[in-house]
Structure formats: structure tokens, C-alpha cells
Design a protein around this motif. Structure first.
Motif, PDB file in Angstrom:
ATOM      1  N   ILE A  61      27.944  44.253  53.388  1.00  0.00           N
ATOM      2  CA  ILE A  61      28.468  44.986  52.779  1.00  0.00           C
ATOM      3  C   ILE A  61      29.903  45.446  52.062  1.00  0.00           C
ATOM      4  O   ILE A  61      30.068  44.912  50.904  1.00  0.00           O
ATOM      5  N   GLN A  62      30.705  44.595  52.677  1.00  0.00           N
ATOM      6  CA  GLN A  62      32.068  44.523  52.614  1.00  0.00           C
ATOM      7  C   GLN A  62      32.243  43.010  51.684  1.00  0.00           C
ATOM      8  O   GLN A  62      32.621  43.177  50.335  1.00  0.00           O
ATOM      9  N   THR A  63      31.180  42.094  51.603  1.00  0.00           N
ATOM     10  CA  THR A  63      31.189  41.157  51.136  1.00  0.00           C
ATOM     11  C   THR A  63      30.731  41.327  49.745  1.00  0.00           C
ATOM     12  O   THR A  63      31.177  40.787  48.296  1.00  0.00           O
ATOM     13  N   ARG A  64      29.147  41.935  49.727  1.00  0.00           N
ATOM     14  CA  ARG A  64      29.222  41.910  48.499  1.00  0.00           C
ATOM     15  C   ARG A  64      30.291  43.458  47.575  1.00  0.00           C
ATOM     16  O   ARG A  64      30.106  43.067  46.315  1.00  0.00           O
ATOM     17  N   LEU A  65      30.203  44.301  47.771  1.00  0.00           N
ATOM     18  CA  LEU A  65      31.399  45.356  47.013  1.00  0.00           C
ATOM     19  C   LEU A  65      32.971  43.920  47.060  1.00  0.00           C
ATOM     20  O   LEU A  65      33.695  44.087  45.708  1.00  0.00           O
ATOM     21  N   ASP A  66      33.649  43.284  47.709  1.00  0.00           N
ATOM     22  CA  ASP A  66      34.231  42.100  47.089  1.00  0.00           C
ATOM     23  C   ASP A  66      34.169  41.617  46.248  1.00  0.00           C
ATOM     24  O   ASP A  66      34.798  41.810  45.297  1.00  0.00           O
ATOM     25  N   GLU A  67      32.964  41.530  45.845  1.00  0.00           N
ATOM     26  CA  GLU A  67      32.091  40.717  44.636  1.00  0.00           C
ATOM     27  C   GLU A  67      31.910  40.942  43.104  1.00  0.00           C
ATOM     28  O   GLU A  67      31.839  40.949  42.761  1.00  0.00           O
ATOM     29  N   ALA A  68      31.994  42.448  43.592  1.00  0.00           N
ATOM     30  CA  ALA A  68      31.660  42.967  42.515  1.00  0.00           C
ATOM     31  C   ALA A  68      32.967  43.479  41.736  1.00  0.00           C
ATOM     32  O   ALA A  68      32.849  43.680  41.075  1.00  0.00           O
ATOM     33  N   ALA A  69      33.785  43.512  43.490  1.00  0.00           N
ATOM     34  CA  ALA A  69      35.462  43.949  42.299  1.00  0.00           C
ATOM     35  C   ALA A  69      35.741  42.222  41.527  1.00  0.00           C
ATOM     36  O   ALA A  69      36.267  42.960  40.260  1.00  0.00           O
ATOM     37  N   GLN A  70      35.099  42.012  42.019  1.00  0.00           N
ATOM     38  CA  GLN A  70      36.141  40.402  41.450  1.00  0.00           C
ATOM     39  C   GLN A  70      35.049  40.283  39.854  1.00  0.00           C
ATOM     40  O   GLN A  70      35.720  39.707  39.420  1.00  0.00           O
ATOM     41  N   GLU A  71      33.568  40.340  40.032  1.00  0.00           N
ATOM     42  CA  GLU A  71      32.843  39.992  39.055  1.00  0.00           C
ATOM     43  C   GLU A  71      33.663  41.674  37.462  1.00  0.00           C
ATOM     44  O   GLU A  71      34.121  40.644  36.388  1.00  0.00           O
ATOM     45  N   ILE A  72      33.408  42.762  38.340  1.00  0.00           N
ATOM     46  CA  ILE A  72      34.309  43.404  37.506  1.00  0.00           C
ATOM     47  C   ILE A  72      35.791  43.072  36.380  1.00  0.00           C
ATOM     48  O   ILE A  72      35.946  43.423  34.910  1.00  0.00           O
ATOM     49  N   LEU A  73      36.417  43.289  37.588  1.00  0.00           N
ATOM     50  CA  LEU A  73      37.905  42.718  36.991  1.00  0.00           C
ATOM     51  C   LEU A  73      37.683  41.022  36.165  1.00  0.00           C
ATOM     52  O   LEU A  73      38.367  41.122  35.507  1.00  0.00           O
ATOM     53  N   ASP A  74      36.675  40.349  36.691  1.00  0.00           N
ATOM     54  CA  ASP A  74      36.383  38.550  35.219  1.00  0.00           C
ATOM     55  C   ASP A  74      36.099  39.212  34.009  1.00  0.00           C
ATOM     56  O   ASP A  74      36.928  38.658  33.189  1.00  0.00           O
ATOM     57  N   ALA A  75      36.035  40.278  34.098  1.00  0.00           N
ATOM     58  CA  ALA A  75      34.721  40.327  32.827  1.00  0.00           C
ATOM     59  C   ALA A  75      36.236  40.950  31.993  1.00  0.00           C
ATOM     60  O   ALA A  75      36.137  41.396  31.033  1.00  0.00           O
ATOM     61  N   ALA A  76      37.158  41.645  33.141  1.00  0.00           N
ATOM     62  CA  ALA A  76      37.777  42.783  32.249  1.00  0.00           C
ATOM     63  C   ALA A  76      38.684  41.588  31.535  1.00  0.00           C
ATOM     64  O   ALA A  76      39.626  42.004  30.401  1.00  0.00           O
ATOM     65  N   ASP A  77      39.286  40.937  32.375  1.00  0.00           N
ATOM     66  CA  ASP A  77      40.701  39.568  32.182  1.00  0.00           C
ATOM     67  C   ASP A  77      39.776  39.435  31.313  1.00  0.00           C
ATOM     68  O   ASP A  77      40.583  38.211  30.699  1.00  0.00           O
ATOM     69  N   ALA A  78      38.716  38.394  31.012  1.00  0.00           N
ATOM     70  CA  ALA A  78      37.563  38.151  29.757  1.00  0.00           C
ATOM     71  C   ALA A  78      38.287  38.562  28.453  1.00  0.00           C
ATOM     72  O   ALA A  78      39.057  38.183  28.137  1.00  0.00           O
ATOM     73  N   VAL A  79      37.975  40.114  28.686  1.00  0.00           N
ATOM     74  CA  VAL A  79      38.409  40.909  27.209  1.00  0.00           C
ATOM     75  C   VAL A  79      39.712  40.781  27.041  1.00  0.00           C
ATOM     76  O   VAL A  79      40.163  40.444  25.961  1.00  0.00           O
ATOM     77  N   VAL A  80      40.972  40.885  27.941  1.00  0.00           N
ATOM     78  CA  VAL A  80      41.946  40.325  27.998  1.00  0.00           C
ATOM     79  C   VAL A  80      42.694  39.361  26.874  1.00  0.00           C
ATOM     80  O   VAL A  80      43.447  38.574  25.623  1.00  0.00           O
ATOM     81  N   ARG A  81      42.193  38.171  27.779  1.00  0.00           N
ATOM     82  CA  ARG A  81      42.702  36.458  27.692  1.00  0.00           C
ATOM     83  C   ARG A  81      41.773  36.986  25.749  1.00  0.00           C
ATOM     84  O   ARG A  81      42.557  36.009  25.391  1.00  0.00           O
ATOM     85  N   GLU A  82      40.751  37.337  25.421  1.00  0.00           N
ATOM     86  CA  GLU A  82      40.164  37.669  24.560  1.00  0.00           C
ATOM     87  C   GLU A  82      40.958  37.882  22.498  1.00  0.00           C
ATOM     88  O   GLU A  82      40.979  36.860  22.046  1.00  0.00           O
ATOM     89  N   ALA A  83      41.782  38.588  23.790  1.00  0.00           N
ATOM     90  CA  ALA A  83      42.765  39.623  22.812  1.00  0.00           C
ATOM     91  C   ALA A  83      44.056  39.247  22.298  1.00  0.00           C
ATOM     92  O   ALA A  83      45.003  38.652  22.087  1.00  0.00           O
ATOM     93  N   GLY A  84      44.271  38.039  23.387  1.00  0.00           N
ATOM     94  CA  GLY A  84      45.426  36.847  23.605  1.00  0.00           C
ATOM     95  C   GLY A  84      46.508  37.820  24.126  1.00  0.00           C
ATOM     96  O   GLY A  84      47.766  37.292  24.299  1.00  0.00           O
ATOM     97  N   ALA A  85      46.408  38.461  25.160  1.00  0.00           N
ATOM     98  CA  ALA A  85      47.272  39.090  25.961  1.00  0.00           C
ATOM     99  C   ALA A  85      46.912  38.418  27.406  1.00  0.00           C
ATOM    100  O   ALA A  85      45.980  37.538  27.748  1.00  0.00           O
ATOM    101  N   SER A  86      47.512  38.854  28.885  1.00  0.00           N
ATOM    102  CA  SER A  86      47.678  37.838  29.649  1.00  0.00           C
ATOM    103  C   SER A  86      47.790  39.212  30.614  1.00  0.00           C
ATOM    104  O   SER A  86      48.272  40.630  30.669  1.00  0.00           O
ATOM    105  N   CYS A  87      47.379  39.104  31.780  1.00  0.00           N
ATOM    106  CA  CYS A  87      47.241  40.285  33.070  1.00  0.00           C
ATOM    107  C   CYS A  87      47.353  39.627  34.513  1.00  0.00           C
ATOM    108  O   CYS A  87      47.114  38.806  34.578  1.00  0.00           O
ATOM    109  N   GLN A  88      47.097  40.910  35.145  1.00  0.00           N
ATOM    110  CA  GLN A  88      47.195  40.375  36.945  1.00  0.00           C
ATOM    111  C   GLN A  88      46.584  41.283  37.320  1.00  0.00           C
ATOM    112  O   GLN A  88      46.376  42.335  35.970  1.00  0.00           O
ATOM    113  N   ARG A  89      45.835  41.456  38.514  1.00  0.00           N
ATOM    114  CA  ARG A  89      44.894  42.349  38.464  1.00  0.00           C
ATOM    115  C   ARG A  89      45.342  42.514  39.954  1.00  0.00           C
ATOM    116  O   ARG A  89      45.972  41.254  41.210  1.00  0.00           O
TER     117      ARG A  89
END
Length: 147
Positions: A61-89
Motif C-alpha cells: 500500500i505504501q509503495t502504491r501511495l508513493d508511486e501515485a505521489a510521484q506520478e502526480i508530481l511528474d505530471a505537474a512538473d511537466a506542465v511547469v517545464r512546458e511553461a519554461g519555468a523550473s520547480c522543486q517538489r
């Protein structure tokens, strides 16, 4: 102006739209972005009468929750980079997202929390509230609500 923006995301389309707007704002103003995800706590395995449990269930369960968190942040990170900005997570684990959002903003030195409004109204908003409303009520850091 604001120099460091906390942008909470839950992976929804509305949330990703908010990330895109925050990224555009950050690029225009030269602000830094910290993407944030409030990960739910893993439920405890129930080992009561008649229940079946695996010794590895909590790990899975913890592994799946961790993976879901990273997938959600990966998608958001891609949006930020597409806009030409950078971020931390940042990910914090808990059962009260609004408190985690405020804690993350405080501990990372953010001077603005940039949130989406999920548009609840009427009785639904009164009964259920929203994390955005709770952050607005409790944060000492300015909150910009994007709708």
C-alpha cells in the motif's frame, strides 16, 4: 512581488490548470515554484476476526501511495517545464491536507500559496468545505485562488 510560490496539486485537471497558471505567473515575475502533494496516510491493515492480511500488505500500500505521489508530481512538473519555468517538489504525508500545505509553505520559505478553487457552492461548500477554504482560513501566508 512574490519570490517563492507553493503550488499544491492533487493531479486533477483543475489542479493541473492551476499549475499551468502558476508557472506562467512565475515565469513572468521570476519567482521560484515548489510543487506540493499531500499524500494520504496508508491505512493500517485490519487483522481482526475473519480478516485476512498479508505481512507485506502495508508495504505494498505504501509503495502504491508513493508511486501515485510521484506520478502526480511528474505530471505537474511537466506542465511547469512546458511553461519554461523550473520547480522543486515536496511531498508530506498526513490526513489533513490544508495543514500540510501550510506547513510546507512555512518550512520552505514560500511567500505565496497558489491554489485552485474546486468551485463548490451552497450546502456542499458549507458541509464539506474545501482544502482551499481551510488554507485561506488558517494561513498567515498570502493565498492566491485561481478559478
Amino acid at each position: 512581488m512574490f519570490k517563492h510560490i507553493l503550488v499544491p496539486t492533487d493531479g486533477s485537471e483543475l489542479s493541473l490548470g492551476n499549475v499551468a497558471r502558476a508557472a506562467a505567473y512565475a515565469k513572468e515575475t521570476g519567482a521560484r515554484i515548489t510543487l506540493f502533494y499531500a499524500q494520504p496516510e496508508a491505512p493500517s491493515a485490519y487483522a481482526g476476526l475473519g480478516a485476512m492480511s498479508s505481512p507485506h500488505l502495508n508495504e505494498e500500500i505504501q509503495t502504491r501511495l508513493d508511486e501515485a505521489a510521484q506520478e502526480i508530481l511528474d505530471a505537474a512538473d511537466a506542465v511547469v517545464r512546458e511553461a519554461g519555468a523550473s520547480c522543486q517538489r515536496v511531498v508530506l504525508v498526513g490526513s489533513r491536507p490544508f495543514e500540510l500545505i501550510i506547513a510546507a509553505a512555512d518550512s520552505h520559505g514560500c511567500d505565496l500559496i497558489f491554489m485552485a478553487s474546486h468551485g463548490r457552492s451552497g450546502v456542499s461548500a458549507l458541509l464539506l468545505g474545501s482544502e482551499t477554504q481551510k488554507v485561506l482560513a488558517h494561513s498567515r501566508i498570502p493565498v492566491l485562488v485561481y478559478r
